[in-house]
Motif scaffolding. Structure first.
Motif, PDB file in Angstrom:
ATOM      1  N   GLU A  51     -11.113  13.627  -2.025  1.00  0.00           N
ATOM      2  CA  GLU A  51     -10.117  13.078  -1.080  1.00  0.00           C
ATOM      3  C   GLU A  51      -8.741  13.712  -1.312  1.00  0.00           C
ATOM      4  O   GLU A  51      -8.292  13.844  -2.444  1.00  0.00           O
ATOM      5  CB  GLU A  51      -9.996  11.559  -1.254  1.00  0.00           C
ATOM      6  CG  GLU A  51     -11.199  10.779  -0.782  1.00  0.00           C
ATOM      7  CD  GLU A  51     -11.442  10.910   0.716  1.00  0.00           C
ATOM      8  OE1 GLU A  51     -10.461  10.955   1.478  1.00  0.00           O
ATOM      9  OE2 GLU A  51     -12.626  10.986   1.110  1.00  0.00           O
ATOM     10  N   LYS A  52      -8.068  14.065  -0.194  1.00  0.00           N
ATOM     11  CA  LYS A  52      -6.738  14.675  -0.277  1.00  0.00           C
ATOM     12  C   LYS A  52      -5.646  13.623  -0.447  1.00  0.00           C
ATOM     13  O   LYS A  52      -4.548  13.918  -0.890  1.00  0.00           O
ATOM     14  CB  LYS A  52      -6.430  15.455   1.009  1.00  0.00           C
ATOM     15  CG  LYS A  52      -7.280  16.691   1.204  1.00  0.00           C
ATOM     16  CD  LYS A  52      -6.897  17.381   2.513  1.00  0.00           C
ATOM     17  CE  LYS A  52      -7.695  18.655   2.710  1.00  0.00           C
ATOM     18  NZ  LYS A  52      -7.292  19.372   3.927  1.00  0.00           N
ATOM     19  N   ALA A  53      -5.944  12.411  -0.019  1.00  0.00           N
ATOM     20  CA  ALA A  53      -4.957  11.341  -0.128  1.00  0.00           C
ATOM     21  C   ALA A  53      -5.688  10.054  -0.484  1.00  0.00           C
ATOM     22  O   ALA A  53      -6.789   9.802   0.008  1.00  0.00           O
ATOM     23  CB  ALA A  53      -4.194  11.180   1.176  1.00  0.00           C
ATOM     24  N   ILE A  54      -5.072   9.270  -1.363  1.00  0.00           N
ATOM     25  CA  ILE A  54      -5.652   7.989  -1.750  1.00  0.00           C
ATOM     26  C   ILE A  54      -4.568   6.919  -1.635  1.00  0.00           C
ATOM     27  O   ILE A  54      -3.386   7.233  -1.496  1.00  0.00           O
ATOM     28  CB  ILE A  54      -6.228   8.028  -3.189  1.00  0.00           C
ATOM     29  CG1 ILE A  54      -5.155   8.492  -4.189  1.00  0.00           C
ATOM     30  CG2 ILE A  54      -7.428   8.966  -3.249  1.00  0.00           C
ATOM     31  CD1 ILE A  54      -5.634   8.515  -5.624  1.00  0.00           C
ATOM     32  N   THR A  55      -4.994   5.676  -1.718  1.00  0.00           N
ATOM     33  CA  THR A  55      -4.032   4.589  -1.597  1.00  0.00           C
ATOM     34  C   THR A  55      -3.966   3.829  -2.911  1.00  0.00           C
ATOM     35  O   THR A  55      -4.990   3.619  -3.557  1.00  0.00           O
ATOM     36  CB  THR A  55      -4.468   3.633  -0.471  1.00  0.00           C
ATOM     37  OG1 THR A  55      -4.643   4.412   0.712  1.00  0.00           O
ATOM     38  CG2 THR A  55      -3.417   2.597  -0.193  1.00  0.00           C
ATOM     39  N   GLY A  56      -2.755   3.458  -3.277  1.00  0.00           N
ATOM     40  CA  GLY A  56      -2.595   2.698  -4.506  1.00  0.00           C
ATOM     41  C   GLY A  56      -1.533   1.629  -4.342  1.00  0.00           C
ATOM     42  O   GLY A  56      -0.939   1.478  -3.278  1.00  0.00           O
ATOM     43  N   GLU A  57      -1.317   0.912  -5.433  1.00  0.00           N
ATOM     44  CA  GLU A  57      -0.334  -0.170  -5.414  1.00  0.00           C
ATOM     45  C   GLU A  57       0.491  -0.120  -6.689  1.00  0.00           C
ATOM     46  O   GLU A  57       0.002   0.341  -7.719  1.00  0.00           O
ATOM     47  CB  GLU A  57      -1.047  -1.529  -5.355  1.00  0.00           C
ATOM     48  CG  GLU A  57      -1.687  -1.809  -4.028  1.00  0.00           C
ATOM     49  CD  GLU A  57      -2.407  -3.148  -4.022  1.00  0.00           C
ATOM     50  OE1 GLU A  57      -2.141  -3.969  -4.918  1.00  0.00           O
ATOM     51  OE2 GLU A  57      -3.224  -3.360  -3.109  1.00  0.00           O
ATOM     52  N   ALA A  87       0.841  -1.204   0.000  1.00  0.00           N
ATOM     53  CA  ALA A  87       0.000   0.000   0.000  1.00  0.00           C
ATOM     54  C   ALA A  87       0.871   1.246   0.000  1.00  0.00           C
ATOM     55  O   ALA A  87       1.818   1.356   0.764  1.00  0.00           O
ATOM     56  CB  ALA A  87      -0.900  -0.010   1.231  1.00  0.00           C
ATOM     57  N   ILE A  88       0.539   2.132  -0.920  1.00  0.00           N
ATOM     58  CA  ILE A  88       1.292   3.383  -1.020  1.00  0.00           C
ATOM     59  C   ILE A  88       0.320   4.544  -0.925  1.00  0.00           C
ATOM     60  O   ILE A  88      -0.679   4.590  -1.645  1.00  0.00           O
ATOM     61  CB  ILE A  88       2.078   3.426  -2.358  1.00  0.00           C
ATOM     62  CG1 ILE A  88       3.204   2.384  -2.291  1.00  0.00           C
ATOM     63  CG2 ILE A  88       2.647   4.806  -2.616  1.00  0.00           C
ATOM     64  CD1 ILE A  88       3.612   1.870  -3.621  1.00  0.00           C
ATOM     65  N   GLU A  89       0.627   5.466  -0.015  1.00  0.00           N
ATOM     66  CA  GLU A  89      -0.245   6.630   0.129  1.00  0.00           C
ATOM     67  C   GLU A  89       0.169   7.704  -0.870  1.00  0.00           C
ATOM     68  O   GLU A  89       1.348   8.005  -1.027  1.00  0.00           O
ATOM     69  CB  GLU A  89      -0.177   7.184   1.553  1.00  0.00           C
ATOM     70  CG  GLU A  89      -1.356   8.095   1.819  1.00  0.00           C
ATOM     71  CD  GLU A  89      -1.155   9.033   2.996  1.00  0.00           C
ATOM     72  OE1 GLU A  89      -2.052   9.080   3.846  1.00  0.00           O
ATOM     73  OE2 GLU A  89      -0.121   9.715   3.061  1.00  0.00           O
ATOM     74  N   VAL A  90      -0.821   8.259  -1.526  1.00  0.00           N
ATOM     75  CA  VAL A  90      -0.557   9.271  -2.544  1.00  0.00           C
ATOM     76  C   VAL A  90      -1.335  10.540  -2.180  1.00  0.00           C
ATOM     77  O   VAL A  90      -2.557  10.527  -2.087  1.00  0.00           O
ATOM     78  CB  VAL A  90      -0.990   8.786  -3.942  1.00  0.00           C
ATOM     79  CG1 VAL A  90      -0.585   9.806  -4.996  1.00  0.00           C
ATOM     80  CG2 VAL A  90      -0.409   7.421  -4.257  1.00  0.00           C
ATOM     81  N   MET A 112      -6.621  18.110  -8.675  1.00  0.00           N
ATOM     82  CA  MET A 112      -6.906  16.748  -9.135  1.00  0.00           C
ATOM     83  C   MET A 112      -7.919  16.032  -8.254  1.00  0.00           C
ATOM     84  O   MET A 112      -8.227  14.856  -8.489  1.00  0.00           O
ATOM     85  CB  MET A 112      -5.591  15.953  -9.212  1.00  0.00           C
ATOM     86  CG  MET A 112      -4.773  16.337 -10.457  1.00  0.00           C
ATOM     87  SD  MET A 112      -3.051  15.784 -10.407  1.00  0.00           S
ATOM     88  CE  MET A 112      -3.263  14.063 -10.054  1.00  0.00           C
ATOM     89  N   ARG A 113      -8.454  16.744  -7.269  1.00  0.00           N
ATOM     90  CA  ARG A 113      -9.381  16.065  -6.352  1.00  0.00           C
ATOM     91  C   ARG A 113     -10.758  15.832  -6.958  1.00  0.00           C
ATOM     92  O   ARG A 113     -11.587  15.139  -6.370  1.00  0.00           O
ATOM     93  CB  ARG A 113      -9.480  16.843  -5.029  1.00  0.00           C
ATOM     94  CG  ARG A 113      -8.201  16.717  -4.224  1.00  0.00           C
ATOM     95  CD  ARG A 113      -8.238  17.439  -2.898  1.00  0.00           C
ATOM     96  NE  ARG A 113      -6.867  17.637  -2.430  1.00  0.00           N
ATOM     97  CZ  ARG A 113      -6.477  18.601  -1.633  1.00  0.00           C
ATOM     98  NH1 ARG A 113      -7.361  19.479  -1.173  1.00  0.00           N
ATOM     99  NH2 ARG A 113      -5.214  18.709  -1.268  1.00  0.00           N
ATOM    100  N   THR A 114     -11.000  16.422  -8.136  1.00  0.00           N
ATOM    101  CA  THR A 114     -12.260  16.121  -8.832  1.00  0.00           C
ATOM    102  C   THR A 114     -12.305  14.640  -9.194  1.00  0.00           C
ATOM    103  O   THR A 114     -13.378  14.077  -9.352  1.00  0.00           O
ATOM    104  CB  THR A 114     -12.374  16.939 -10.138  1.00  0.00           C
ATOM    105  OG1 THR A 114     -11.137  16.859 -10.836  1.00  0.00           O
ATOM    106  CG2 THR A 114     -12.685  18.401  -9.854  1.00  0.00           C
ATOM    107  N   LEU A 161       2.322  17.202  -6.998  1.00  0.00           N
ATOM    108  CA  LEU A 161       2.130  18.655  -6.930  1.00  0.00           C
ATOM    109  C   LEU A 161       2.317  19.264  -8.317  1.00  0.00           C
ATOM    110  O   LEU A 161       3.363  19.069  -8.938  1.00  0.00           O
ATOM    111  CB  LEU A 161       3.171  19.304  -6.001  1.00  0.00           C
ATOM    112  CG  LEU A 161       2.951  19.298  -4.499  1.00  0.00           C
ATOM    113  CD1 LEU A 161       4.122  19.990  -3.809  1.00  0.00           C
ATOM    114  CD2 LEU A 161       1.647  19.970  -4.118  1.00  0.00           C
ATOM    115  N   PRO A 162       1.344  20.017  -8.783  1.00  0.00           N
ATOM    116  CA  PRO A 162       1.562  20.732 -10.036  1.00  0.00           C
ATOM    117  C   PRO A 162       2.647  21.781  -9.845  1.00  0.00           C
ATOM    118  O   PRO A 162       2.751  22.379  -8.766  1.00  0.00           O
ATOM    119  CB  PRO A 162       0.225  21.416 -10.320  1.00  0.00           C
ATOM    120  CG  PRO A 162      -0.713  20.976  -9.272  1.00  0.00           C
ATOM    121  CD  PRO A 162       0.053  20.325  -8.169  1.00  0.00           C
TER     122      PRO A 162
END
Lengths: 92, 140
Positions: A18-24, A2-5, A11-13, A84-85
Motif C-alpha cells: 500500500e502507498k498510503a495507510i491510515t493511522g491515529e 484519521a491521519i493519512e500517511v 517501506m511498502r514491504t 520520505l527517505p
C-alpha cells in the motif's frame, strides 16, 4: 481521528504494497506507535534510539517535522503525513 | 541495463563539472513503470560539500509531489564523486533507498580537458548489494 500517511516504496514491504495507510495519534510519536501496531517493523525505519532517524524525513501538511517539534509534533484530524527517505550519500 | 539519451547523459556530466569541487546531485524522472529516464531535475546539494550530498528536505518533498502528480518515478538518481572513482561508497550504499532506481555515479576527478571521457557508471543498489549495469546511450 484519521491521519493519512504516505509510505515510500522502500517501506511498502510493511504495508502489503500500500502507498498510503491510515493511522491515529495526537503526535508523530503516537502515530508511529499506532502504525507499528498495524504494520509491525515499520517504526524501526523511522525511529532509532527514541529519536527520528537522521536520514528519514517526515512531513505534516508539507512541513518537515524537525521544525514542528520532531516526534512531539502535534497532529490533528485530517492532517496529511508523508514519509520520505533522504536522498543522500557521499564519497566516503 | 540503463538506457538513457545522450543529451541527458551529457547534461548530467555538465552539471557535475559545473558544481565541482562540490558533489552534484539530481534525478531523472520518467513515467511510472517505464524504466525510461525523461525529465532531468538538477537538485541543490544542501550539504554543499566535496564529500557528501543531500537533497534539501523541502525540495525533496516538492520533487516527489510533482512526480506523484505526473505519475512519474525517479528512474535515475545521480551524484558525483569529485576526487574518487564513480563507484558507490559505503555511505551511498547505506543510504540508498530507491530499490527501483538506477544509481548513476559520475566522477569529476579527471579534469574536463582530459582525453578520456568522464566516468559515468550505473548501479542497482538493493538491500545493501551493489550491481553494476551496462549503460546504453541512445541518440536524442
Amino acid at each position: 481521528m484519521a491521519i493519512e500517511v504516505k509510505i515510500p516504496t522502500i517501506m511498502r514491504t510493511f504495508t502489503g504494497g500500500e502507498k498510503a495507510i491510515t493511522g491515529e495519534g495526537a503526535t508523530i510519536a503516537a502515530l508511529i506507535e499506532d502504525l507499528e501496531a498495524k504494520h509491525p517493523g515499520i517504526a524501526d525505519r523511522m525511529v532509532e534510539d527514541g529519536a527520528l532517524r537522521r536520514f528519514v524525513n517526515i512531513y505534516v501538511n508539507d512541513e518537515d517535522v524537525r521544525f514542528l517539534g520532531g516526534l512531539e509534533a502535534p497532529l490533528s484530524d485530517g492532517d496529511e503525513v508523508v514519509v520520505l527517505p533522504a536522498v543522500a550519500g557521499g564519497s566516503h | 541495463m540503463l538506457t538513457i539519451r545522450r543529451s541527458i547523459r551529457d547534461a548530467i556530466v555538465a552539471h557535475a563539472r559545473r558544481d565541482h569541487p562540490d558533489e552534484a546531485c539530481g534525478i531523472v524522472a520518467g513515467p511510472e513503470g517505464s524504466d525510461e529516464p525523461v525529465r532531468l531535475v538538477e537538485m541543490v546539494n544542501a550539504a554543499g560539500s566535496p564529500t557528501f550530498y543531500e537533497f534539501d528536505s523541502g525540495e525533496l518533498l516538492a520533487l516527489y509531489k510533482e512526480m506523484w502528480k505526473n505519475d512519474e518515478e525517479p528512474v535515475v538518481i545521480y551524484h558525483s564523486h569529485t576526487a574518487t572513482e564513480a563507484y558507490p561508497s559505503r555511505t551511498d550504499i547505506g543510504l540508498a533507498s530507491e530499490p527501483g532506481a538506477h544509481y548513476v555515479l559520475v566522477s569529476t576527478r579527471e579534469p574536463d580537458d582530459a582525453d578520456v571521457p568522464a566516468e559515468f557508471r550505473s548501479y542497482r543498489i538493493v538491500d545493501g548489494e551493489v550491481t553494476e549495469e551496462e549503460v546504453r546511450l541512445v541518440e536524442g
